[in-house]
Design a protein around this motif. Structure first.
Motif, PDB file in Angstrom:
ATOM      1  N   PHE A  78      -6.041   2.207   4.602  1.00  0.00           N
ATOM      2  CA  PHE A  78      -5.358   3.495   4.622  1.00  0.00           C
ATOM      3  C   PHE A  78      -5.691   4.247   5.896  1.00  0.00           C
ATOM      4  CE2 PHE A  78      -5.709   2.760   0.002  1.00  0.00           C
ATOM      5  CZ  PHE A  78      -4.395   2.934  -0.370  1.00  0.00           C
ATOM      6  N   ASP A  79      -4.727   5.012   6.372  1.00  0.00           N
ATOM      7  CA  ASP A  79      -4.996   6.000   7.396  1.00  0.00           C
ATOM      8  C   ASP A  79      -5.267   7.329   6.696  1.00  0.00           C
ATOM      9  OD1 ASP A  79      -4.621   4.296   9.593  1.00  0.00           O
ATOM     10  OD2 ASP A  79      -2.444   4.511   9.445  1.00  0.00           O
ATOM     11  N   ASP A  80      -5.909   8.228   7.393  1.00  0.00           N
ATOM     12  CA  ASP A  80      -6.263   9.511   6.796  1.00  0.00           C
ATOM     13  C   ASP A  80      -5.019  10.223   6.276  1.00  0.00           C
ATOM     14  OD1 ASP A  80      -8.937   9.148   7.411  1.00  0.00           O
ATOM     15  OD2 ASP A  80      -8.754  10.123   9.368  1.00  0.00           O
ATOM     16  N   GLY A  81      -5.096  10.682   5.023  1.00  0.00           N
ATOM     17  CA  GLY A  81      -4.028  11.503   4.461  1.00  0.00           C
ATOM     18  C   GLY A  81      -2.917  10.747   3.775  1.00  0.00           C
ATOM     19  N   GLU A  82      -2.961   9.420   3.716  1.00  0.00           N
ATOM     20  CA  GLU A  82      -1.890   8.676   3.054  1.00  0.00           C
ATOM     21  C   GLU A  82      -1.922   8.937   1.548  1.00  0.00           C
ATOM     22  OE1 GLU A  82      -0.380   4.799   4.482  1.00  0.00           O
ATOM     23  OE2 GLU A  82      -2.315   4.662   5.487  1.00  0.00           O
ATOM     24  N   PRO A  83      -0.741   9.135   0.906  1.00  0.00           N
ATOM     25  CA  PRO A  83      -0.706   9.543  -0.508  1.00  0.00           C
ATOM     26  C   PRO A  83      -1.241   8.490  -1.466  1.00  0.00           C
ATOM     27  CG  PRO A  83       1.508   9.044   0.300  1.00  0.00           C
ATOM     28  CD  PRO A  83       0.607   9.076   1.497  1.00  0.00           C
ATOM     29  N   GLY A  84      -1.070   7.198  -1.141  1.00  0.00           N
ATOM     30  CA  GLY A  84      -1.528   6.165  -2.056  1.00  0.00           C
ATOM     31  C   GLY A  84      -3.033   6.122  -2.214  1.00  0.00           C
ATOM     32  N   TYR A  85      -3.765   6.693  -1.269  1.00  0.00           N
ATOM     33  CA  TYR A  85      -5.225   6.678  -1.295  1.00  0.00           C
ATOM     34  C   TYR A  85      -5.765   7.363  -2.553  1.00  0.00           C
ATOM     35  CZ  TYR A  85      -9.985   7.922   0.208  1.00  0.00           C
ATOM     36  OH  TYR A  85     -11.340   8.103   0.283  1.00  0.00           O
ATOM     37  N   LYS A  86      -5.285   8.568  -2.807  1.00  0.00           N
ATOM     38  CA  LYS A  86      -5.783   9.307  -3.964  1.00  0.00           C
ATOM     39  C   LYS A  86      -5.304   8.696  -5.274  1.00  0.00           C
ATOM     40  CE  LYS A  86      -6.569  13.785  -1.769  1.00  0.00           C
ATOM     41  NZ  LYS A  86      -6.284  15.250  -1.795  1.00  0.00           N
ATOM     42  N   LYS A  92       0.821  -1.219   0.000  1.00  0.00           N
ATOM     43  CA  LYS A  92       0.000   0.000   0.000  1.00  0.00           C
ATOM     44  C   LYS A  92       0.851   1.264   0.000  1.00  0.00           C
ATOM     45  CE  LYS A  92      -0.702   1.131   4.852  1.00  0.00           C
ATOM     46  NZ  LYS A  92      -1.682   1.651   5.824  1.00  0.00           N
ATOM     47  N   ALA A  93       2.053   1.179   0.578  1.00  0.00           N
ATOM     48  CA  ALA A  93       2.931   2.344   0.614  1.00  0.00           C
ATOM     49  C   ALA A  93       3.394   2.754  -0.779  1.00  0.00           C
ATOM     50  CB  ALA A  93       4.143   2.068   1.503  1.00  0.00           C
ATOM     51  N   ASP A  94       3.335   1.818  -1.725  1.00  0.00           N
ATOM     52  CA  ASP A  94       3.798   2.089  -3.088  1.00  0.00           C
ATOM     53  C   ASP A  94       2.660   2.327  -4.054  1.00  0.00           C
ATOM     54  OD1 ASP A  94       6.432   1.742  -2.212  1.00  0.00           O
ATOM     55  OD2 ASP A  94       6.367  -0.412  -2.586  1.00  0.00           O
ATOM     56  N   MET A  95       1.434   2.426  -3.559  1.00  0.00           N
ATOM     57  CA  MET A  95       0.293   2.640  -4.436  1.00  0.00           C
ATOM     58  C   MET A  95       0.410   3.939  -5.239  1.00  0.00           C
ATOM     59  SD  MET A  95      -2.180   0.459  -4.668  1.00  0.00           S
ATOM     60  CE  MET A  95      -2.588  -1.129  -3.964  1.00  0.00           C
ATOM     61  N   ILE A  96       1.170   4.869  -4.715  1.00  0.00           N
ATOM     62  CA  ILE A  96       1.342   6.136  -5.420  1.00  0.00           C
ATOM     63  C   ILE A  96       2.019   5.940  -6.775  1.00  0.00           C
ATOM     64  CG2 ILE A  96       3.597   6.706  -4.425  1.00  0.00           C
ATOM     65  CD1 ILE A  96       2.571   9.611  -4.175  1.00  0.00           C
ATOM     66  N   ASP A  97       2.697   4.788  -6.953  1.00  0.00           N
ATOM     67  CA  ASP A  97       3.398   4.504  -8.207  1.00  0.00           C
ATOM     68  C   ASP A  97       2.559   3.692  -9.190  1.00  0.00           C
ATOM     69  OD1 ASP A  97       5.624   5.801  -7.205  1.00  0.00           O
ATOM     70  OD2 ASP A  97       6.540   3.971  -6.442  1.00  0.00           O
ATOM     71  N   LEU A  98       1.276   3.502  -8.916  1.00  0.00           N
ATOM     72  CA  LEU A  98       0.431   2.726  -9.810  1.00  0.00           C
ATOM     73  C   LEU A  98       0.442   3.222 -11.258  1.00  0.00           C
ATOM     74  CD1 LEU A  98      -2.771   1.777  -7.774  1.00  0.00           C
ATOM     75  CD2 LEU A  98      -1.016   0.266  -8.674  1.00  0.00           C
ATOM     76  N   PRO A  99       0.407   4.527 -11.499  1.00  0.00           N
ATOM     77  CA  PRO A  99       0.447   4.976 -12.900  1.00  0.00           C
ATOM     78  C   PRO A  99       1.692   4.490 -13.644  1.00  0.00           C
ATOM     79  CG  PRO A  99      -0.266   6.765 -11.482  1.00  0.00           C
ATOM     80  CD  PRO A  99       0.187   5.663 -10.569  1.00  0.00           C
ATOM     81  N   ASP A 100       2.844   4.455 -12.971  1.00  0.00           N
ATOM     82  CA  ASP A 100       4.070   3.960 -13.611  1.00  0.00           C
ATOM     83  C   ASP A 100       3.934   2.486 -13.969  1.00  0.00           C
ATOM     84  OD1 ASP A 100       5.236   6.446 -13.251  1.00  0.00           O
ATOM     85  OD2 ASP A 100       6.122   5.909 -11.325  1.00  0.00           O
ATOM     86  N   LEU A 101       3.381   1.706 -13.051  1.00  0.00           N
ATOM     87  CA  LEU A 101       3.201   0.280 -13.298  1.00  0.00           C
ATOM     88  C   LEU A 101       2.273   0.035 -14.478  1.00  0.00           C
ATOM     89  CD1 LEU A 101       2.858  -1.550  -9.861  1.00  0.00           C
ATOM     90  CD2 LEU A 101       4.424  -2.102 -11.711  1.00  0.00           C
ATOM     91  N   ILE A 102       1.180   0.761 -14.522  1.00  0.00           N
ATOM     92  CA  ILE A 102       0.206   0.566 -15.584  1.00  0.00           C
ATOM     93  C   ILE A 102       0.778   0.975 -16.936  1.00  0.00           C
ATOM     94  CG2 ILE A 102      -2.033   1.370 -16.442  1.00  0.00           C
ATOM     95  CD1 ILE A 102      -2.957   1.385 -13.519  1.00  0.00           C
ATOM     96  N   ASP A 103       1.558   2.047 -16.950  1.00  0.00           N
ATOM     97  CA  ASP A 103       2.220   2.441 -18.193  1.00  0.00           C
ATOM     98  C   ASP A 103       3.169   1.355 -18.674  1.00  0.00           C
ATOM     99  OD1 ASP A 103       0.892   4.836 -18.268  1.00  0.00           O
ATOM    100  OD2 ASP A 103       2.546   6.022 -17.428  1.00  0.00           O
ATOM    101  N   LEU A 104       3.866   0.709 -17.737  1.00  0.00           N
ATOM    102  CA  LEU A 104       4.845  -0.313 -18.100  1.00  0.00           C
ATOM    103  C   LEU A 104       4.192  -1.516 -18.762  1.00  0.00           C
ATOM    104  CD1 LEU A 104       7.857  -1.245 -17.858  1.00  0.00           C
ATOM    105  CD2 LEU A 104       7.175  -2.369 -15.740  1.00  0.00           C
ATOM    106  N   VAL A 105       3.032  -1.944 -18.268  1.00  0.00           N
ATOM    107  CA  VAL A 105       2.421  -3.183 -18.758  1.00  0.00           C
ATOM    108  C   VAL A 105       1.343  -2.946 -19.813  1.00  0.00           C
ATOM    109  CG1 VAL A 105       2.892  -4.259 -16.535  1.00  0.00           C
ATOM    110  CG2 VAL A 105       0.626  -3.288 -16.966  1.00  0.00           C
TER     111      VAL A 105
END
Length: 295
Positions: free
Chosen positions: A157-165, A128-141
């Motif tokens: 998620f806890d409130d305010g975690e970057p991967g949430y958005k 979950k800490a790396d969810m912020i990088d999902l766009p990179d992963l999707i572009d790769l595959v």
């Protein structure tokens, strides 16, 4: 310059470099896709290290089959149907598997991978800490011929975690068309993926006709989970269901059916001591029982 002053300057410079590294975009290189059917996304050395991120192949993928999962037939059927649609290139929904711990949520995902790996299904596990990088992963595959499940186990998620958005953004459109080759699957003990507090109830509003409407706080907390098109809920097992799973695992470890009569009272005590009648507890008991002088 005196040595202590020089050392202090070097330490400050290293801290500044570390802060700058965290702001630099990392490069995700193409892996050898033939190395495995399952991958782990890892940031090398942590979120702020040089070298960026990498997809690491899982060398020994756990072999779990749909038929190995007992007492979750309804959940299994809904999940398997949706995944088969995705593998076939048909419209499919992102999936949230939520509910009681140890009831087979993660195992169901592994069973789906085993069922369809020969048809080109691949799995990428993301913390979950790396969810912020999902766009990179999707572009790769996105240009690959395989079908990819991006999997996050025990997501919350806890409130305010970057991967949430980042996850909310991806879920809004990643697999909306039948030609897309990425499906998001998450497991969680929380139905809405965010902590829920008693104070949240104060945001509910009553209309003049008596209807109850959630306020902004509650709406925000359910806005992520409702973006998953398929919700599959898991519930605590009854005693009979728990014992059926124990019997299945005892057979898996080579014990005859007659062993269950001896194992039954011990299995119940084991569950009481653990405070749970989950499938995981049944498996752990069976390992212990079979590892003694019963085989």
């Amino acid at each position: 310059m005196a040595q202590p002053a020089l050392d202090s300057l070097l330490i400050r410079a290293e801290r500044l470099v570390a802060q700058l590294e965290s702001l630099l975009p990392h490069q995700l290189s193409e892996p050898d896709w033939g190395a495995s059917v399952a991958w782990r996304y890892r940031r090398r050395g942590g979120a702020s290290a040089w070298g960026g991120a990498a997809l690491e192949p899982v060398r020994h993928v756990a072999v779990i089959r749909y038929e190995d999962l007992k007492e979750v037939d309804t959940q299994k059927g809904r999940f398997a149907r949706n995944l088969a649609q995705f593998v076939a290139g048909k419209p499919a929904n992102n999936v949230l598997l939520s509910g009681a711990r140890g009831t087979g949520k993660s195992s169901l995902v592994k069973a789906g991978l085993h069922a369809h790996a020969a048809q080109g299904l691949r799995l990428i596990e993301v913390d979950k800490a790396d969810m912020i990088d999902l766009p990179d992963l999707i572009d790769l595959v996105s240009g690959r011929p395989e079908r990819f499940v991006i999997f996050c186990d025990d997501l919350s998620f806890d409130d305010g975690e970057p991967g949430y958005k980042a996850l909310k953004s991806i879920l809004d459109g990643t697999v909306s068309a039948s030609g897309d080759n990425v499906l998001i699957i998450a497991t969680s003990n929380r139905r809405h993926l965010l902590p829920e507090y008693h104070a949240d109830n104060k945001s509910y509003k009553h209309t003049a006709d008596g209807e109850l409407h959630p306020g902004e706080v509650v709406e925000e907390k359910i806005s992520l989970s409702e973006r998953f098109g398929l919700w599959v809920s898991f519930y605590p097992f009854t005693q009979d269901e728990y014992l059926a799973i124990v019997a299945q695992w005892l057979a898996h470890f080579g014990l005859p059916e007659s062993a269950m009569a001896t194992a039954r009272p011990e299995a119940l005590v084991w569950a009481i001591e653990r405070g749970s009648r989950s499938g995981r507890v049944a498996y752990q008991f069976a390992r212990d029982f079979a590892g003694r002088d019963h085989v």
